[in-house]
Design a protein around this motif. Structure first.
Motif, PDB file in Angstrom:
ATOM      1  N   LEU A 142       0.831  -1.200   0.000  1.00  0.00           N
ATOM      2  CA  LEU A 142       0.000   0.000   0.000  1.00  0.00           C
ATOM      3  C   LEU A 142       0.870   1.258   0.000  1.00  0.00           C
ATOM      4  N   LEU A 143       1.908   1.250   0.824  1.00  0.00           N
ATOM      5  CA  LEU A 143       2.825   2.396   0.840  1.00  0.00           C
ATOM      6  C   LEU A 143       3.443   2.605  -0.541  1.00  0.00           C
ATOM      7  N   GLN A 144       3.824   1.521  -1.196  1.00  0.00           N
ATOM      8  CA  GLN A 144       4.393   1.635  -2.544  1.00  0.00           C
ATOM      9  C   GLN A 144       3.365   2.212  -3.516  1.00  0.00           C
ATOM     10  N   SER A 145       2.102   1.821  -3.347  1.00  0.00           N
ATOM     11  CA  SER A 145       1.031   2.375  -4.197  1.00  0.00           C
ATOM     12  C   SER A 145       0.917   3.882  -4.024  1.00  0.00           C
ATOM     13  N   PHE A 146       1.024   4.345  -2.762  1.00  0.00           N
ATOM     14  CA  PHE A 146       0.987   5.790  -2.521  1.00  0.00           C
ATOM     15  C   PHE A 146       2.131   6.475  -3.260  1.00  0.00           C
ATOM     16  N   LEU A 147       3.338   5.925  -3.135  1.00  0.00           N
ATOM     17  CA  LEU A 147       4.512   6.512  -3.799  1.00  0.00           C
ATOM     18  C   LEU A 147       4.324   6.556  -5.305  1.00  0.00           C
ATOM     19  N   ASP A 148       3.825   5.453  -5.862  1.00  0.00           N
ATOM     20  CA  ASP A 148       3.602   5.383  -7.307  1.00  0.00           C
ATOM     21  C   ASP A 148       2.574   6.410  -7.766  1.00  0.00           C
ATOM     22  N   MET A 149       1.494   6.553  -7.009  1.00  0.00           N
ATOM     23  CA  MET A 149       0.447   7.497  -7.391  1.00  0.00           C
ATOM     24  C   MET A 149       0.941   8.939  -7.337  1.00  0.00           C
ATOM     25  N   VAL A 150       1.732   9.257  -6.325  1.00  0.00           N
ATOM     26  CA  VAL A 150       2.271  10.618  -6.216  1.00  0.00           C
ATOM     27  C   VAL A 150       3.256  10.876  -7.349  1.00  0.00           C
ATOM     28  N   ALA A 151       4.140   9.925  -7.600  1.00  0.00           N
ATOM     29  CA  ALA A 151       5.148  10.090  -8.646  1.00  0.00           C
ATOM     30  C   ALA A 151       4.514  10.204 -10.029  1.00  0.00           C
ATOM     31  N   ASP A 152       3.418   9.498 -10.240  1.00  0.00           N
ATOM     32  CA  ASP A 152       2.718   9.506 -11.525  1.00  0.00           C
ATOM     33  C   ASP A 152       2.176  10.898 -11.839  1.00  0.00           C
ATOM     34  N   GLY A 153       1.649  11.573 -10.834  1.00  0.00           N
ATOM     35  CA  GLY A 153       1.129  12.923 -11.050  1.00  0.00           C
ATOM     36  C   GLY A 153      -0.270  12.975 -11.634  1.00  0.00           C
ATOM     37  N   GLN A 154      -0.817  11.863 -12.077  1.00  0.00           N
ATOM     38  CA  GLN A 154      -2.139  11.847 -12.701  1.00  0.00           C
ATOM     39  C   GLN A 154      -3.271  11.617 -11.697  1.00  0.00           C
ATOM     40  N   SER A 155      -2.941  11.113 -10.517  1.00  0.00           N
ATOM     41  CA  SER A 155      -3.973  10.732  -9.553  1.00  0.00           C
ATOM     42  C   SER A 155      -4.525  11.908  -8.756  1.00  0.00           C
ATOM     43  N   GLY A 156      -3.782  12.995  -8.685  1.00  0.00           N
ATOM     44  CA  GLY A 156      -4.196  14.121  -7.864  1.00  0.00           C
ATOM     45  C   GLY A 156      -3.653  14.048  -6.438  1.00  0.00           C
ATOM     46  N   LEU A 157      -2.981  12.937  -6.097  1.00  0.00           N
ATOM     47  CA  LEU A 157      -2.384  12.821  -4.770  1.00  0.00           C
ATOM     48  C   LEU A 157      -1.040  13.528  -4.738  1.00  0.00           C
ATOM     49  N   GLU A 158      -0.770  14.185  -3.621  1.00  0.00           N
ATOM     50  CA  GLU A 158       0.504  14.875  -3.408  1.00  0.00           C
ATOM     51  C   GLU A 158       1.221  14.210  -2.247  1.00  0.00           C
ATOM     52  N   TRP A 159       2.467  14.603  -2.007  1.00  0.00           N
ATOM     53  CA  TRP A 159       3.249  14.022  -0.919  1.00  0.00           C
ATOM     54  C   TRP A 159       2.560  14.218   0.427  1.00  0.00           C
ATOM     55  N   TYR A 160       1.959  15.360   0.634  1.00  0.00           N
ATOM     56  CA  TYR A 160       1.244  15.616   1.885  1.00  0.00           C
ATOM     57  C   TYR A 160       0.116  14.603   2.078  1.00  0.00           C
ATOM     58  N   ASP A 161      -0.611  14.326   1.005  1.00  0.00           N
ATOM     59  CA  ASP A 161      -1.704  13.362   1.070  1.00  0.00           C
ATOM     60  C   ASP A 161      -1.181  11.981   1.442  1.00  0.00           C
ATOM     61  N   ALA A 162      -0.091  11.577   0.802  1.00  0.00           N
ATOM     62  CA  ALA A 162       0.512  10.276   1.104  1.00  0.00           C
ATOM     63  C   ALA A 162       0.957  10.216   2.561  1.00  0.00           C
ATOM     64  N   ALA A 163       1.517  11.305   3.057  1.00  0.00           N
ATOM     65  CA  ALA A 163       1.942  11.343   4.459  1.00  0.00           C
ATOM     66  C   ALA A 163       0.742  11.211   5.393  1.00  0.00           C
ATOM     67  N   MET A 164      -0.358  11.869   5.066  1.00  0.00           N
ATOM     68  CA  MET A 164      -1.559  11.775   5.896  1.00  0.00           C
ATOM     69  C   MET A 164      -2.115  10.352   5.893  1.00  0.00           C
ATOM     70  N   LEU A 165      -2.123   9.711   4.729  1.00  0.00           N
ATOM     71  CA  LEU A 165      -2.592   8.331   4.638  1.00  0.00           C
ATOM     72  C   LEU A 165      -1.693   7.392   5.447  1.00  0.00           C
ATOM     73  N   CYS A 166      -0.386   7.598   5.333  1.00  0.00           N
ATOM     74  CA  CYS A 166       0.562   6.782   6.097  1.00  0.00           C
ATOM     75  C   CYS A 166       0.360   6.978   7.592  1.00  0.00           C
ATOM     76  N   ASN A 167       0.131   8.208   8.005  1.00  0.00           N
ATOM     77  CA  ASN A 167      -0.109   8.502   9.413  1.00  0.00           C
ATOM     78  C   ASN A 167      -1.372   7.806   9.902  1.00  0.00           C
ATOM     79  N   GLN A 168      -2.422   7.869   9.133  1.00  0.00           N
ATOM     80  CA  GLN A 168      -3.683   7.236   9.526  1.00  0.00           C
ATOM     81  C   GLN A 168      -3.506   5.727   9.633  1.00  0.00           C
ATOM     82  N   MET A 169      -2.783   5.146   8.691  1.00  0.00           N
ATOM     83  CA  MET A 169      -2.534   3.710   8.721  1.00  0.00           C
ATOM     84  C   MET A 169      -1.703   3.356   9.959  1.00  0.00           C
TER      85      MET A 169
END
Length: 100
Positions: free
Chosen positions: A59-86
């Protein structure tokens, strides 16, 4: 173990999930003994991640991939928030195990 399956949908009525408001984001974590659902609501989009317990690394790798892709709308802050919640959810599970 199944790979995390993110999907983006339109916002709908507030879920029964416990939601922690975080500025412009809302995140929620729910699940049972074997499966988890992590939700992010951002700018009118709902991102839902279903994963198996033990599949957190994927799941963490999926977050990284989505942020790096740039097409998903997720940013590093979003990934950090998701990681924190998890992480908070994992902490609660550990506390339950210690209390048992």
């Amino acid at each position: 173990m199944s790979k995390a399956k993110p999907k983006s949908t339109s916002p709908r009525a507030k879920s029964a999930l416990p939601v922690a408001a975080r500025g412009r984001l809302e995140t929620a974590l729910s699940g049972d003994a074997n499966h988890r659902t992590l939700v992010l609501v951002k700018e009118g989009k709902r991102y839902v991640f279903h994963y198996d317990v033990g599949g957190e690394r994927e799941l963490l790798q999926s977050f990284l991939d989505m942020v790096a892709d740039g097409q998903s709308g997720l940013e590093w802050y979003d990934a950090a928030m998701l990681c924190n919640q998890m992480g908070e959810g994992m902490g609660r599970e550990l506390e339950k195990l210690k209390s048992a």
